[in-house]
Write a protein that holds these residues in place. Sequence first.
Motif, PDB file in Angstrom:
ATOM      1  N   CYS A 174       0.818  -1.217   0.000  1.00  0.00           N
ATOM      2  CA  CYS A 174       0.000   0.000   0.000  1.00  0.00           C
ATOM      3  C   CYS A 174       0.852   1.267   0.000  1.00  0.00           C
ATOM      4  O   CYS A 174       1.800   1.393   0.780  1.00  0.00           O
ATOM      5  CB  CYS A 174      -0.918  -0.010   1.227  1.00  0.00           C
ATOM      6  SG  CYS A 174      -2.039   1.403   1.321  1.00  0.00           S
ATOM      7  N   ALA A 233      -6.168  -0.142   1.289  1.00  0.00           N
ATOM      8  CA  ALA A 233      -5.875  -1.570   1.474  1.00  0.00           C
ATOM      9  C   ALA A 233      -6.995  -2.438   0.920  1.00  0.00           C
ATOM     10  O   ALA A 233      -6.741  -3.474   0.295  1.00  0.00           O
ATOM     11  CB  ALA A 233      -5.647  -1.864   2.950  1.00  0.00           C
ATOM     12  N   ARG A 234      -8.238  -2.024   1.129  1.00  0.00           N
ATOM     13  CA  ARG A 234      -9.366  -2.804   0.615  1.00  0.00           C
ATOM     14  C   ARG A 234      -9.346  -2.854  -0.911  1.00  0.00           C
ATOM     15  O   ARG A 234      -9.554  -3.907  -1.518  1.00  0.00           O
ATOM     16  CB  ARG A 234     -10.689  -2.211   1.099  1.00  0.00           C
ATOM     17  CG  ARG A 234     -11.904  -3.074   0.735  1.00  0.00           C
ATOM     18  CD  ARG A 234     -13.198  -2.425   1.175  1.00  0.00           C
ATOM     19  NE  ARG A 234     -13.428  -1.189   0.449  1.00  0.00           N
ATOM     20  CZ  ARG A 234     -13.825  -0.047   1.008  1.00  0.00           C
ATOM     21  NH1 ARG A 234     -14.022   0.019   2.316  1.00  0.00           N
ATOM     22  NH2 ARG A 234     -14.025   1.021   0.267  1.00  0.00           N
ATOM     23  N   SER A 266      -5.025 -10.839  -2.624  1.00  0.00           N
ATOM     24  CA  SER A 266      -4.361 -11.345  -1.420  1.00  0.00           C
ATOM     25  C   SER A 266      -4.227 -10.229  -0.399  1.00  0.00           C
ATOM     26  O   SER A 266      -4.377  -9.042  -0.722  1.00  0.00           O
ATOM     27  CB  SER A 266      -2.981 -11.922  -1.752  1.00  0.00           C
ATOM     28  OG  SER A 266      -2.139 -10.923  -2.285  1.00  0.00           O
ATOM     29  N   ALA A 267      -3.954 -10.622   0.836  1.00  0.00           N
ATOM     30  CA  ALA A 267      -3.828  -9.644   1.920  1.00  0.00           C
ATOM     31  C   ALA A 267      -2.650  -8.709   1.676  1.00  0.00           C
ATOM     32  O   ALA A 267      -1.614  -9.110   1.141  1.00  0.00           O
ATOM     33  CB  ALA A 267      -3.653 -10.358   3.255  1.00  0.00           C
ATOM     34  N   VAL A 268      -2.812  -7.453   2.067  1.00  0.00           N
ATOM     35  CA  VAL A 268      -1.758  -6.449   1.947  1.00  0.00           C
ATOM     36  C   VAL A 268      -1.072  -6.306   3.295  1.00  0.00           C
ATOM     37  O   VAL A 268      -1.714  -5.981   4.296  1.00  0.00           O
ATOM     38  CB  VAL A 268      -2.346  -5.099   1.482  1.00  0.00           C
ATOM     39  CG1 VAL A 268      -1.310  -4.000   1.567  1.00  0.00           C
ATOM     40  CG2 VAL A 268      -2.860  -5.224   0.048  1.00  0.00           C
ATOM     41  N   ARG A 269       0.248  -6.549   3.318  1.00  0.00           N
ATOM     42  CA  ARG A 269       0.990  -6.552   4.579  1.00  0.00           C
ATOM     43  C   ARG A 269       1.856  -5.325   4.767  1.00  0.00           C
ATOM     44  O   ARG A 269       2.216  -4.969   5.881  1.00  0.00           O
ATOM     45  CB  ARG A 269       1.878  -7.795   4.662  1.00  0.00           C
ATOM     46  CG  ARG A 269       1.154  -9.120   4.599  1.00  0.00           C
ATOM     47  CD  ARG A 269       2.150 -10.261   4.424  1.00  0.00           C
ATOM     48  NE  ARG A 269       3.224 -10.179   5.405  1.00  0.00           N
ATOM     49  CZ  ARG A 269       4.499 -10.464   5.139  1.00  0.00           C
ATOM     50  NH1 ARG A 269       4.869 -10.791   3.914  1.00  0.00           N
ATOM     51  NH2 ARG A 269       5.413 -10.383   6.083  1.00  0.00           N
ATOM     52  N   GLU A 300      -6.452  -5.184  -2.003  1.00  0.00           N
ATOM     53  CA  GLU A 300      -6.737  -6.596  -1.762  1.00  0.00           C
ATOM     54  C   GLU A 300      -7.773  -7.129  -2.744  1.00  0.00           C
ATOM     55  O   GLU A 300      -7.666  -8.264  -3.224  1.00  0.00           O
ATOM     56  CB  GLU A 300      -7.189  -6.783  -0.315  1.00  0.00           C
ATOM     57  CG  GLU A 300      -6.046  -6.586   0.679  1.00  0.00           C
ATOM     58  CD  GLU A 300      -6.476  -6.613   2.125  1.00  0.00           C
ATOM     59  OE1 GLU A 300      -5.582  -6.651   2.997  1.00  0.00           O
ATOM     60  OE2 GLU A 300      -7.693  -6.595   2.401  1.00  0.00           O
ATOM     61  N   ASP A 301      -8.759  -6.318  -3.058  1.00  0.00           N
ATOM     62  CA  ASP A 301      -9.759  -6.732  -4.048  1.00  0.00           C
ATOM     63  C   ASP A 301      -9.123  -6.917  -5.423  1.00  0.00           C
ATOM     64  O   ASP A 301      -9.439  -7.862  -6.153  1.00  0.00           O
ATOM     65  CB  ASP A 301     -10.888  -5.696  -4.138  1.00  0.00           C
ATOM     66  CG  ASP A 301     -11.796  -5.707  -2.918  1.00  0.00           C
ATOM     67  OD1 ASP A 301     -11.726  -6.677  -2.127  1.00  0.00           O
ATOM     68  OD2 ASP A 301     -12.559  -4.739  -2.745  1.00  0.00           O
TER      69      ASP A 301
END
Length: 289
Positions: free
Chosen positions: A80, A104-105, A113-116, A108-109
Amino acid sequence: MKNAFTVDLEDYYHVSAFANDVGMDQWGTRASRVEANTEKLLDLLDAAQRKATFFVLGWVAQRDPKLIRRIAERGHEIACHSLEHRLVYSMSPADFREDTRKAARLLEDAGGSAVRGYRAPSFSITAQSLWAFEILAELGFTYDSSIFPVRHINYGMPEAPRKPYSIDTPAGVLVEFPMPTLEMAGRRSPLAGGAYLRLLPYWYTQWGINFLNNHERQSVCVYVHPWELDPEQPRMNGNLTSRLRHYIGLRGTQKKIANLLRDFEFCPLGLMVTEYLARSNSVKDHGRG
């Protein structure tokens, strides 16, 4: 030694240096060049068989989610870079939380995958905005790469550590992976990214990374922007210093990046953070034993 290759994925009109000349309300009227320039970077990475971390502006992901999905499908990490490229120290904590949550949403969409990871626009987590770390931990981020341990008129924390370190917050632990610097005679100099990559000769960047890798046993986080591979980009207004820093060296950047990817081992920043945490836990376990 492994190093991290990172991309701050934004278009030429998003940069903070021109924020007073091109407001966000005008972004949609500008000819976008981010997709073509990002493809150049992806091709360079593919040719060198390297993987990278792309710190993506949420505004870009909202308008071109397919580009973000292509980056992820080619094996790169999505992280991000805020929603609207607002400087962290110019926002309230509540505004920062909402800006980051929305970004972040979207990422991820788009990426699946998850944003770390997080990197602030223009390295704007400074002594004025350290509260941002707790918010990042609250939102589920595990690492940040916003601290530039130098003295600069617009950013920087010259007292910060030069190597990766853990930050304890009430919401959890966050790993900070700072921007690379050389320290000589008590002075710190930036290295291996942005204008410092474009304006300085390649031999200096190569020497600096080798010095940090081999003499200080320190991994380096290189950072670039897609617009830095685009010497034909539309010219923006702005003060002379901003224009010089933005436009000088554009014609040589692609070759410098290709040379870096050839000369050094690179991987996504998230992987290096995982390895850092594994080493830290191993030391803790050894201490308890």
